[in-house]
Design a protein around this motif. Structure first.
Motif, PDB file in Angstrom:
ATOM      1  N   GLY A  92       0.822  -1.200   0.000  1.00 14.04           N
ATOM      2  CA  GLY A  92       0.000   0.000   0.000  1.00 14.04           C
ATOM      3  C   GLY A  92       0.857   1.251   0.000  1.00 14.04           C
ATOM      4  O   GLY A  92       2.015   1.216  -0.423  1.00 14.04           O
ATOM      5  N   ILE A  93       0.268   2.352   0.466  1.00 20.11           N
ATOM      6  CA  ILE A  93       0.993   3.616   0.546  1.00 20.11           C
ATOM      7  C   ILE A  93       0.995   4.068   2.013  1.00 20.11           C
ATOM      8  O   ILE A  93      -0.059   4.163   2.648  1.00 20.11           O
ATOM      9  N   ASN A  94       2.189   4.331   2.524  1.00 21.31           N
ATOM     10  CA  ASN A  94       2.301   4.783   3.911  1.00 21.31           C
ATOM     11  C   ASN A  94       1.992   6.270   4.011  1.00 21.31           C
ATOM     12  O   ASN A  94       2.458   7.070   3.192  1.00 21.31           O
ATOM     13  N   ALA A  95       1.220   6.639   5.025  1.00 23.71           N
ATOM     14  CA  ALA A  95       0.949   8.055   5.274  1.00 23.71           C
ATOM     15  C   ALA A  95       0.522   8.227   6.723  1.00 23.71           C
ATOM     16  O   ALA A  95      -0.125   7.344   7.301  1.00 23.71           O
ATOM     17  N   ALA A  96       0.892   9.369   7.291  1.00 20.11           N
ATOM     18  CA  ALA A  96       0.555   9.628   8.695  1.00 20.11           C
ATOM     19  C   ALA A  96      -0.355  10.834   8.816  1.00 20.11           C
ATOM     20  O   ALA A  96      -0.273  11.776   8.021  1.00 20.11           O
ATOM     21  N   GLU A  97      -1.204  10.785   9.851  1.00 21.68           N
ATOM     22  CA  GLU A  97      -2.169  11.847  10.146  1.00 21.68           C
ATOM     23  C   GLU A  97      -3.169  12.013   9.003  1.00 21.68           C
ATOM     24  O   GLU A  97      -3.515  13.129   8.603  1.00 21.68           O
ATOM     25  N   GLN A 143      -7.020   7.431   8.955  1.00 19.03           N
ATOM     26  CA  GLN A 143      -6.533   7.013  10.287  1.00 19.03           C
ATOM     27  C   GLN A 143      -7.402   7.629  11.381  1.00 19.03           C
ATOM     28  O   GLN A 143      -7.769   6.974  12.347  1.00 19.03           O
ATOM     29  N   GLU A 144      -7.714   8.918  11.182  1.00 20.68           N
ATOM     30  CA  GLU A 144      -8.510   9.617  12.193  1.00 20.68           C
ATOM     31  C   GLU A 144      -9.875   8.944  12.382  1.00 20.68           C
ATOM     32  O   GLU A 144     -10.298   8.671  13.505  1.00 20.68           O
ATOM     33  N   GLN A 145     -10.526   8.646  11.231  1.00 16.67           N
ATOM     34  CA  GLN A 145     -11.844   7.978  11.304  1.00 16.67           C
ATOM     35  C   GLN A 145     -11.758   6.664  12.069  1.00 16.67           C
ATOM     36  O   GLN A 145     -12.692   6.247  12.729  1.00 16.67           O
ATOM     37  N   GLU A 146     -10.624   5.986  11.939  1.00 18.66           N
ATOM     38  CA  GLU A 146     -10.492   4.681  12.591  1.00 18.66           C
ATOM     39  C   GLU A 146      -9.916   4.802  13.994  1.00 18.66           C
ATOM     40  O   GLU A 146      -9.611   3.785  14.626  1.00 18.66           O
ATOM     41  N   GLY A 147      -9.708   6.019  14.439  1.00 23.92           N
ATOM     42  CA  GLY A 147      -9.182   6.233  15.784  1.00 23.92           C
ATOM     43  C   GLY A 147      -7.720   5.840  15.949  1.00 23.92           C
ATOM     44  O   GLY A 147      -7.261   5.554  17.056  1.00 23.92           O
ATOM     45  N   ILE A 148      -6.976   5.822  14.824  1.00 24.95           N
ATOM     46  CA  ILE A 148      -5.558   5.453  14.905  1.00 24.95           C
ATOM     47  C   ILE A 148      -4.737   6.696  15.230  1.00 24.95           C
ATOM     48  O   ILE A 148      -4.796   7.706  14.509  1.00 24.95           O
ATOM     49  N   ASP A 179      -1.491   8.396  15.092  1.00 21.98           N
ATOM     50  CA  ASP A 179      -0.178   8.283  14.436  1.00 21.98           C
ATOM     51  C   ASP A 179       0.299   9.706  14.205  1.00 21.98           C
ATOM     52  O   ASP A 179      -0.512  10.621  14.078  1.00 21.98           O
ATOM     53  N   THR A 180       1.600   9.900  14.180  1.00 24.01           N
ATOM     54  CA  THR A 180       2.076  11.252  13.940  1.00 24.01           C
ATOM     55  C   THR A 180       3.115  11.273  12.820  1.00 24.01           C
ATOM     56  O   THR A 180       3.747  10.251  12.532  1.00 24.01           O
ATOM     57  N   ILE A 181       3.249  12.442  12.240  1.00 21.04           N
ATOM     58  CA  ILE A 181       4.246  12.651  11.193  1.00 21.04           C
ATOM     59  C   ILE A 181       5.645  12.386  11.770  1.00 21.04           C
ATOM     60  O   ILE A 181       6.497  11.808  11.100  1.00 21.04           O
TER      61      ILE A 181
END
Ligand code: ADP
Length: 588
Positions: free
Chosen positions: A191-196, A200-205, A207-209
């Motif tokens: 896949g493609i990695n990405a933070a913030e 992710q927010e919708q799933e309550g994950i 993660d930070t930059i």
């Protein structure tokens, strides 16, 4: 896959006026097939052209080819249109097939000739006799072209750059040396990695930059260029949004190797990201009317007054022409399929297979160097531990994650199978002939779609018993039995005393077994052209080469000594977009 994004239909309808050849006499319908050259009617046939199928519809009367319609909508109009027109004219005026393909457009015109021949066969013609009716030779000249920006390579980076540049009103031409777009991007299985990200927010994950930066820096053995890495992580969420706006549907987030938090984004069904990215970019380019010259190889970067001023290119017919431009973006990918180049930079990597598509030959690095570019991290080459020894086809690391183990040809384990790619690869290479066997079973096949695919594709071979496995890999039956029972104990007790594997998923005690023969293969070339944070190519003195930009696997510095899975697609989209924007903004 569509072979061209050019949507202009080249429909040629050429009618020879009746009577011009003095053979338009009408015949009695019943007698036509016996007395005429042709059985009157309309016949269609199709042949493979340069960029896709070319179809022809030929209308004949009893003794005349009345009309030839050609649908060559996939061909590059500038090259093929005139050539096809002239071939059709020749056939009609000579009323014969003794017509040569047109120099400069051999593939398209040859396809038209073959298709017309096939249609006339259907019409009952003696095509051998028709081939003896000669027409004059024709030649067309391939003209030089012009655009604001020329992009070398239609992979993920080149197409992202093109979408940005064309979206802001710049004229863009892409040259792609292969018959399909997408390069190695087509093979991005993860896949493609990405933070913030919003997903992710919708799933309550949480993660930070910063964590993304730290993980990537650690994974890259702290060799990454810190500035380029900052750009990568800061723009990662934007890249996912952008792809999703284009229709990629990357809505699933999961955890993957080297990441502290779930941040690898894939389509909802968890399928590979690469083909989806290629599809949405290609569709967008079609919408924007960006021309991709397929099977056209950039051979030189032109320079005028110290600025990149276009390229020299060569098409499939061997025609050389220029594309004058105000900026050149090199997005030609890596050199994982160029064994000479791999050996030049890494004398230890001799004789490796590759997971790369055959066009990953490092042309962009050579073209850039000829234009004065400096290289960064060029010796950093990633090998993937489990690839097919013959084809280089890559078997996902998920197999080992889900429980597969590795045996050597003596039937022994020799490593913790879940160490990093470089260590597992090195351990396989220490075995006889650098070969190992991935052991999986029916239980795993039922749960792992990738493995089921390898069974269908016959990479994974089925054996009912461990005795059969031993015979197949040339090992002692007793050795295989002992290894497997020791591994079962390790899984049951939760301690792998021999190799220290901590993720112990499957006892593998029951067959049938599926065995994959593997060897490490060249996977990703981390090094390449040196760029600044705005993708401007730098020379050996660290100065900008005006008008020259680069993005994607052709560049060096972003990934350091080791690329984390999921970061290649982030790289091509983030830096591809920046290249398109910067090149567009800096046009002179
Ligand atoms: P990236 O991931 O950086 O976009 P890809 O491998 O996906 O890299 O795409 C690079 C593309 O560039 C491939 O499709 C490849 O065939 C193309 N390419 C490589 N060298 C040349 C060249 N000399 N001229 C035109 N296209 C090239």
């Amino acid at each position: 896959m569509r072979k061209s994004v050019r949507g202009i239909a080249v429909i040629l309808i050429l009618l020879l006026s009746l009577g011009a050849m003095g053979c338009g006499a009408k015949k009695d319908v019943e007698n036509q097939s016996e007395t005429g050259i042709f059985t009157p009617g309309t016949y269609t046939a199709e042949e493979k052209g340069h960029n896709g199928p070319i179809s022809v519809t030929v209308t004949v009367s009893a003794d005349k080819i009345e009309k030839i319609e050609v649908d060559a909508k996939n061909e590059t109009p500038a090259i093929a249109e005139k050539a096809i027109e002239s071939v059709v004219e020749k056939i009609l005026s000579a009323q014969g097939l003794g017509v040569d393909a047109v120099t400069g457009a051999t593939v398209s015109t040859d396809a038209v000739l073959k298709a017309v021949t096939a249609a006339l066969v259907q019409a009952g013609a003696d095509v051998e006799a028709l081939k003896n009716i000669k027409a004059e030779e024709i030649e067309i000249e391939v003209k030089d072209r012009e655009a604001d920006i020329v992009i070398i390579g239609a992979g993920g980076a080149g197409m992202s750059a093109a979408v940005e540049a064309a979206g802001s009103g710049k004229s863009v031409i892409i040259v792609e040396k292969m018959p399909i777009v997408g390069g190695n991007t087509n093979r991005a299985t993860g896949g493609i990695n990405a933070a913030e990200t919003s997903i992710q927010e919708q799933e309550g994950i949480k993660d930070t930059i910063e964590t993304f930066y730290d993980d990537t820096f650690k994974g890259g053995k702290e060799e990454n260029d810190p500035e380029l890495l900052s750009i990568l992580v800061e723009n990662s969420a934007g890249a996912v949004d952008w792809l999703n706006e284009l229709g990629a549907g990357l809505t699933r987030v999961s955890l993957s190797g080297g990441a502290t938090n779930p941040r690898i984004h894939t389509p909802a069904d968890g399928s590979a990201v690469g083909p989806v990215v290629v599809k949405v970019l290609q569709e967008k380019l079609e919408e924007l009317g960006v021309e991709i010259l397929m099977e056209t190889t950039a051979t030189k970067i032109l320079e005028e007054n110290g600025r990149a001023s276009g390229i020299e290119a060569s098409d499939i017919n061997g025609n050389t022409f220029k594309i004058d431009a105000k900026a050149v973006i090199i997005a030609a990918g890596g050199f994982g399929a160029n064994s000479d180049m791999v050996e030049t930079f890494r004398t230890d990597l001799v004789g490796f297979s590759t997971t790369n598509h055959s066009g990953a030959t490092g042309d962009g690095i050579e073209l850039g160097q000829e234009a004065g570019a400096a290289l960064d991290d060029i010796e950093m080459i990633q090998i993937h531990p489990t690839t097919d020894p013959e084809s280089g086809y890559m078997f996902t690391e998920g197999l080992r994650g889900d429980g597969a183990i590795l045996l050597n040809s003596e039937g022994r384990r020799f490593t913790d199978e879940l160490l990093t790619r470089d260590v597992v690869s090195a351990n396989i290479l220490k075995q006889k002939d650098g070969i190992a066997y991935l052991v999986t079973n029916e239980e795993m096949r039922a749960e792992n779609a990738a493995l089921a695919g390898y069974v269908t594709k016959e990479y994974a071979v089925k054996y009912e018993t461990l005795e059969e496995v031993a015979a197949a890999i040339g090992a002692d039956e007793a050795a295989v039995a002992e290894t497997m029972s020791r591994y079962k104990e390790a899984v049951t007790s939760g301690t792998d005393a021999e190799f220290g594997r901590t993720h112990l998923e499957q006892t593998l005690e029951e067959g049938p077994y599926y065995i994959l023969k593997v060897t490490p293969g060249i996977h990703h070339t981390m090094g390449g052209l040196k760029i600044d944070t705005q993708t401007r190519v730098l020379n050996v003195d660290g100065e900008i080469i005006e008008g020259l930009y680069a993005a994607g696997e052709v560049t060096g510095g972003v990934h350091g000594a080791n690329r984390i899975g999921g970061n290649a697609v982030t790289d091509i989209v983030v830096f591809g977009r920046i290249a398109g924007k910067t090149a567009g903004d800096e046009l002179k």
